[in-house]
Design a protein around this motif. Structure first.
Motif, PDB file in Angstrom:
ATOM      1  N   ALA A   1      39.808  36.882  54.093  1.00 17.18           N
ATOM      2  CA  ALA A   1      40.397  37.613  52.971  1.00 17.18           C
ATOM      3  C   ALA A   1      41.824  37.133  52.711  1.00 17.18           C
ATOM      4  CB  ALA A   1      40.376  39.115  53.258  1.00 17.18           C
ATOM      5  N   LEU A   2      42.574  36.902  53.783  1.00 17.25           N
ATOM      6  CA  LEU A   2      43.949  36.373  53.645  1.00 17.25           C
ATOM      7  C   LEU A   2      43.951  34.984  53.008  1.00 17.25           C
ATOM      8  CD1 LEU A   2      45.620  37.464  57.006  1.00 17.25           C
ATOM      9  CD2 LEU A   2      46.521  37.943  54.708  1.00 17.25           C
ATOM     10  N   ALA A   3      43.012  34.141  53.433  1.00 20.60           N
ATOM     11  CA  ALA A   3      42.931  32.798  52.873  1.00 20.60           C
ATOM     12  C   ALA A   3      42.546  32.852  51.392  1.00 20.60           C
ATOM     13  CB  ALA A   3      41.921  31.964  53.659  1.00 20.60           C
ATOM     14  N   THR A   4      41.660  33.777  51.036  1.00 25.22           N
ATOM     15  CA  THR A   4      41.283  33.953  49.636  1.00 25.22           C
ATOM     16  C   THR A   4      42.489  34.374  48.815  1.00 25.22           C
ATOM     17  OG1 THR A   4      39.035  34.591  50.278  1.00 25.22           O
ATOM     18  CG2 THR A   4      39.758  35.195  48.056  1.00 25.22           C
ATOM     19  N   MET A   5      43.284  35.272  49.374  1.00 23.33           N
ATOM     20  CA  MET A   5      44.507  35.701  48.700  1.00 23.33           C
ATOM     21  C   MET A   5      45.473  34.535  48.522  1.00 23.33           C
ATOM     22  SD  MET A   5      47.953  36.561  49.207  1.00 23.33           S
ATOM     23  CE  MET A   5      48.181  36.985  50.930  1.00 23.33           C
ATOM     24  N   ALA A   6      45.612  33.694  49.565  1.00 19.38           N
ATOM     25  CA  ALA A   6      46.538  32.556  49.501  1.00 19.38           C
ATOM     26  C   ALA A   6      46.101  31.546  48.445  1.00 19.38           C
ATOM     27  CB  ALA A   6      46.627  31.893  50.867  1.00 19.38           C
ATOM     28  N   VAL A   7      44.795  31.286  48.362  1.00 16.37           N
ATOM     29  CA  VAL A   7      44.278  30.366  47.354  1.00 16.37           C
ATOM     30  C   VAL A   7      44.534  30.915  45.952  1.00 16.37           C
ATOM     31  CG1 VAL A   7      42.148  29.437  46.346  1.00 16.37           C
ATOM     32  CG2 VAL A   7      42.530  29.287  48.806  1.00 16.37           C
ATOM     33  N   THR A   8      44.240  32.194  45.752  1.00 20.14           N
ATOM     34  CA  THR A   8      44.437  32.826  44.453  1.00 20.14           C
ATOM     35  C   THR A   8      45.911  32.790  44.046  1.00 20.14           C
ATOM     36  OG1 THR A   8      42.598  34.325  44.970  1.00 20.14           O
ATOM     37  CG2 THR A   8      43.992  34.897  43.091  1.00 20.14           C
ATOM     38  N   LYS A   9      46.763  33.087  44.992  1.00 16.39           N
ATOM     39  CA  LYS A   9      48.213  33.074  44.729  1.00 16.39           C
ATOM     40  C   LYS A   9      48.681  31.674  44.337  1.00 16.39           C
ATOM     41  CE  LYS A   9      52.659  34.130  46.949  1.00 16.39           C
ATOM     42  NZ  LYS A   9      53.300  34.619  48.210  1.00 16.39           N
ATOM     43  N   GLU A  10      48.189  30.660  45.036  1.00 16.84           N
ATOM     44  CA  GLU A  10      48.613  29.285  44.765  1.00 16.84           C
ATOM     45  C   GLU A  10      48.122  28.809  43.389  1.00 16.84           C
ATOM     46  OE1 GLU A  10      50.516  25.644  45.392  1.00 16.84           O
ATOM     47  OE2 GLU A  10      50.717  27.597  46.386  1.00 16.84           O
ATOM     48  N   ILE A  11      46.873  29.122  43.057  1.00 14.45           N
ATOM     49  CA  ILE A  11      46.364  28.732  41.744  1.00 14.45           C
ATOM     50  C   ILE A  11      47.134  29.451  40.642  1.00 14.45           C
ATOM     51  CG2 ILE A  11      44.361  28.794  40.207  1.00 14.45           C
ATOM     52  CD1 ILE A  11      42.584  28.512  42.654  1.00 14.45           C
ATOM     53  N   SER A  12      47.410  30.728  40.861  1.00 11.30           N
ATOM     54  CA  SER A  12      48.182  31.512  39.907  1.00 11.30           C
ATOM     55  C   SER A  12      49.561  30.887  39.692  1.00 11.30           C
ATOM     56  CB  SER A  12      48.327  32.950  40.404  1.00 11.30           C
ATOM     57  OG  SER A  12      49.133  33.708  39.520  1.00 11.30           O
ATOM     58  N   LYS A  13      50.177  30.462  40.798  1.00  8.54           N
ATOM     59  CA  LYS A  13      51.502  29.831  40.731  1.00  8.54           C
ATOM     60  C   LYS A  13      51.445  28.505  39.973  1.00  8.54           C
ATOM     61  CE  LYS A  13      55.001  27.785  43.782  1.00  8.54           C
ATOM     62  NZ  LYS A  13      55.359  27.499  45.210  1.00  8.54           N
ATOM     63  N   ARG A  14      50.467  27.673  40.298  1.00 10.28           N
ATOM     64  CA  ARG A  14      50.364  26.356  39.662  1.00 10.28           C
ATOM     65  C   ARG A  14      50.020  26.464  38.185  1.00 10.28           C
ATOM     66  NH1 ARG A  14      47.726  21.911  43.796  1.00 10.28           N
ATOM     67  NH2 ARG A  14      48.848  22.561  45.689  1.00 10.28           N
ATOM     68  N   ALA A  15      49.191  27.458  37.851  1.00  8.65           N
ATOM     69  CA  ALA A  15      48.789  27.630  36.454  1.00  8.65           C
ATOM     70  C   ALA A  15      49.823  28.395  35.648  1.00  8.65           C
ATOM     71  CB  ALA A  15      47.452  28.368  36.388  1.00  8.65           C
ATOM     72  N   GLY A  16      50.758  29.053  36.329  1.00 14.56           N
ATOM     73  CA  GLY A  16      51.759  29.853  35.647  1.00 14.56           C
ATOM     74  C   GLY A  16      51.167  31.075  34.986  1.00 14.56           C
ATOM     75  N   LEU A  17      50.121  31.634  35.640  1.00 15.89           N
ATOM     76  CA  LEU A  17      49.416  32.781  35.081  1.00 15.89           C
ATOM     77  C   LEU A  17      49.278  33.887  36.116  1.00 15.89           C
ATOM     78  CD1 LEU A  17      46.462  30.851  33.370  1.00 15.89           C
ATOM     79  CD2 LEU A  17      48.482  31.773  32.209  1.00 15.89           C
ATOM     80  N   SER A  18      49.262  35.127  35.655  1.00 12.93           N
ATOM     81  CA  SER A  18      48.961  36.238  36.547  1.00 12.93           C
ATOM     82  C   SER A  18      47.460  36.202  36.854  1.00 12.93           C
ATOM     83  CB  SER A  18      49.315  37.566  35.884  1.00 12.93           C
ATOM     84  OG  SER A  18      48.453  37.813  34.785  1.00 12.93           O
ATOM     85  N   LEU A  19      47.025  36.987  37.822  1.00 15.01           N
ATOM     86  CA  LEU A  19      45.603  37.018  38.142  1.00 15.01           C
ATOM     87  C   LEU A  19      44.793  37.505  36.947  1.00 15.01           C
ATOM     88  CD1 LEU A  19      43.254  36.667  40.008  1.00 15.01           C
ATOM     89  CD2 LEU A  19      43.793  38.864  41.094  1.00 15.01           C
ATOM     90  N   SER A  20      45.298  38.501  36.228  1.00 15.42           N
ATOM     91  CA  SER A  20      44.590  39.002  35.039  1.00 15.42           C
ATOM     92  C   SER A  20      44.437  37.900  34.003  1.00 15.42           C
ATOM     93  CB  SER A  20      45.350  40.185  34.434  1.00 15.42           C
ATOM     94  OG  SER A  20      45.373  41.275  35.336  1.00 15.42           O
ATOM     95  N   GLU A  21      45.474  37.087  33.852  1.00 14.76           N
ATOM     96  CA  GLU A  21      45.417  35.989  32.885  1.00 14.76           C
ATOM     97  C   GLU A  21      44.480  34.875  33.349  1.00 14.76           C
ATOM     98  OE1 GLU A  21      49.925  36.403  30.992  1.00 14.76           O
ATOM     99  OE2 GLU A  21      49.624  35.307  32.884  1.00 14.76           O
TER     100      GLU A  21
ATOM    101  N   ILE B   1      41.798  35.334  35.181  1.00  9.05           N
ATOM    102  CA  ILE B   1      40.449  35.862  34.970  1.00  9.05           C
ATOM    103  C   ILE B   1      40.047  35.747  33.508  1.00  9.05           C
ATOM    104  CG2 ILE B   1      39.105  38.008  34.941  1.00  9.05           C
ATOM    105  CD1 ILE B   1      40.690  38.773  37.518  1.00  9.05           C
ATOM    106  N   GLU B   2      40.980  36.008  32.622  1.00 12.84           N
ATOM    107  CA  GLU B   2      40.696  35.908  31.193  1.00 12.84           C
ATOM    108  C   GLU B   2      40.463  34.457  30.773  1.00 12.84           C
ATOM    109  OE1 GLU B   2      42.696  37.173  26.875  1.00 12.84           O
ATOM    110  OE2 GLU B   2      43.684  37.699  28.764  1.00 12.84           O
ATOM    111  N   LYS B   3      41.236  33.530  31.366  1.00  6.47           N
ATOM    112  CA  LYS B   3      41.116  32.117  31.003  1.00  6.47           C
ATOM    113  C   LYS B   3      39.889  31.460  31.627  1.00  6.47           C
ATOM    114  CE  LYS B   3      43.773  27.838  30.690  1.00  6.47           C
ATOM    115  NZ  LYS B   3      45.096  27.191  30.906  1.00  6.47           N
ATOM    116  N   TYR B   4      39.542  31.906  32.851  1.00  9.56           N
ATOM    117  CA  TYR B   4      38.416  31.299  33.570  1.00  9.56           C
ATOM    118  C   TYR B   4      37.386  32.373  33.920  1.00  9.56           C
ATOM    119  CZ  TYR B   4      41.995  27.687  34.134  1.00  9.56           C
ATOM    120  OH  TYR B   4      42.979  26.749  33.910  1.00  9.56           O
ATOM    121  N   PRO B   5      36.601  32.811  32.945  1.00  8.25           N
ATOM    122  CA  PRO B   5      35.690  33.952  33.136  1.00  8.25           C
ATOM    123  C   PRO B   5      34.430  33.645  33.946  1.00  8.25           C
ATOM    124  CG  PRO B   5      35.416  33.049  30.929  1.00  8.25           C
ATOM    125  CD  PRO B   5      36.577  32.321  31.551  1.00  8.25           C
ATOM    126  N   ARG B   6      34.208  32.374  34.339  1.00  8.68           N
ATOM    127  CA  ARG B   6      32.988  32.063  35.092  1.00  8.68           C
ATOM    128  C   ARG B   6      32.960  32.761  36.455  1.00  8.68           C
ATOM    129  NH1 ARG B   6      31.271  27.282  36.716  1.00  8.68           N
ATOM    130  NH2 ARG B   6      29.090  27.663  36.167  1.00  8.68           N
TER     131      ARG B   6
END
Length: 392
Positions: free
Chosen positions: A157-177, A179-184
């Protein structure tokens, strides 16, 4: 808004129903600051699969046995996953949602209703790839800390959080954004039924492909998959001539057929193997080691000519000095003196006669010991048993 990352481990999934032994979760705020982190150890009230004991348990088995059963944690887990102010996310989380549903059903508890999101598909959509990537490989690619203990639920679960945080940082998007951009990655569970965007896409694609195959006159029951694999390899191991040897150009040689044909013609392949055998020719899966290779062109639903991996192997082998003769499907039929319809009209053999087959890979051996069946004091080989069952 809060983010809930969770992962589940199970004692076993016998009978297709999984019994939870760990629920690990990490709860953060919308800046990914950790507010709660815990692994809930659960008594599965079921046996642990040997593989799980050897490879997956983060604690001694007695720790799980001494804990409380799933109903004791039902309300707590439900409060987290159904909180309307919380975004639920995981890796292959549809499987975790199923595990919860399985235990709810096992203990006659109401199913939870909630939306969830799979980082696996957000990750692939973000990178523009088709592959489904494992959690540890994601961490390696993103150069972040992976799970300290693989299969310890809270670490995953921690690793999943770290991956999500890193992608969010690189994409410059919040998690909600994201999810909206990548709905798959979107999915939900309601009344014990799990639906996801990806599964719906795949179901729609499968329906299109099935309609396409039917338009080509290909029966869906004849596609080379499932039990057809096992039956085919069993047949390869034990096939014997069912009639007097008919000599031809292929006699004493080996032959392989394009996977473009084999994939959609299970029945025809069985009968072709038998006919080849009656002509003293041995069918081989490994095309690069054959005397003859039968080329077969087939276009996909979009009209693109399918690549044949076996043809590629043959061409590479010939470049290295092999002398594999490439012929067309019509060429092969002409040498055998048959019409294509004979391959589909000939009855299939009784595959139960081949149940003593040892393994799916025995056909690879150059010299095979033919399986024999014993009845009382007499011995009968497969050729004798099958004689007359698959004649034209």
């Amino acid at each position: 808004m809060k983010y809930l990352f969770f992962d589940i481990e199970c004692a076993n999934c016998y009978g297709g129903k999984c019994k939870i032994c760990e629920f690990g979760y990490v709860l953060t705020d919308d800046s990914f600051s950790i507010k709660e982190k815990e692994v809930i150890v659960i008594n599965p009230a079921a046996p642990f699969e040997n593989y799980v004991i050897k490879n997956m348990l983060a604690y001694p088995e007695g720790v799980y046995r001494s804990s409380k059963k799933f109903p004791a944690f039902y309300n707590k887990i439900g409060a987290y996953v159904t909180d309307p102010d919380t975004i639920v996310i995981g890796h292959t989380i549809d499987a975790d949602a199923k595990y919860i549903n399985d235990d709810c059903e096992r203990y006659n508890l109401p199913f939870f209703k909630y939306d969830f999101h799979d980082i696996k598909f957000i990750y692939s959509s973000y990178l523009g790839i088709e592959d489904e990537v494992g959690l540890e490989k994601m961490c390696d690619y993103l150069q972040i800390q992976g799970p300290k203990h693989a299969h310890r639920s809270v670490d995953d679960a921690l690793a999943t959080m770290a991956v999500t945080k890193e992608i969010s940082k690189r994409a410059g998007l919040s998690l909600s954004e994201l999810i909206e951009k990548y709905p798959r990655g979107n999915g939900k569970t309601e009344n014990g039924i799990i639906t996801t965007v990806v599964k719906e896409e795949r179901a729609a694609q499968k329906a299109r492909e099935e309609e396409f195959l039917l338009s080509k006159g290909i029966s869906l029951d004849n596609v080379f998959e499932g039990e057809h694999y096992r039956d085919f390899f069993k047949f390869l191991d034990g096939v014997q001539r069912t009639e007097k040897l008919t000599k031809c150009e292929f006699t004493g040689k080996t032959l392989s057929v394009s996977n473009n044909y084999q994939k959609y013609h299970f029945k025809e392949m069985i009968n072709l193997v038998q006919i080849l055998n009656n002509h003293g020719c041995t069918f081989r899966q490994k095309a690069s080691e054959c005397s003859y290779f039968v080329k077969y062109d087939f276009s996909d639903i979009d009209g693109n000519l399918l690549e044949c991996s076996r043809l590629k192997q043959v061409l590479e082998a010939n470049e290295k000095g092999a002398d594999i003769k490439i012929i067309t499907f019509s060429d092969m039929l002409e040498v055998l003196g048959i019409e294509e319809k004979e391959l589909s009209e000939t009855p299939l053999p009784d595959f139960s006669l081949y149940d003593t087959r040892k393994s799916i890979n025995t056909y690879k051996k150059e010299e095979q010991n033919k399986t024999e069946y014993k009845s009382g004091k007499s011995e009968t080989n497969l050729g004798s048993l099958l004689a007359g069952k698959i004649k034209n």
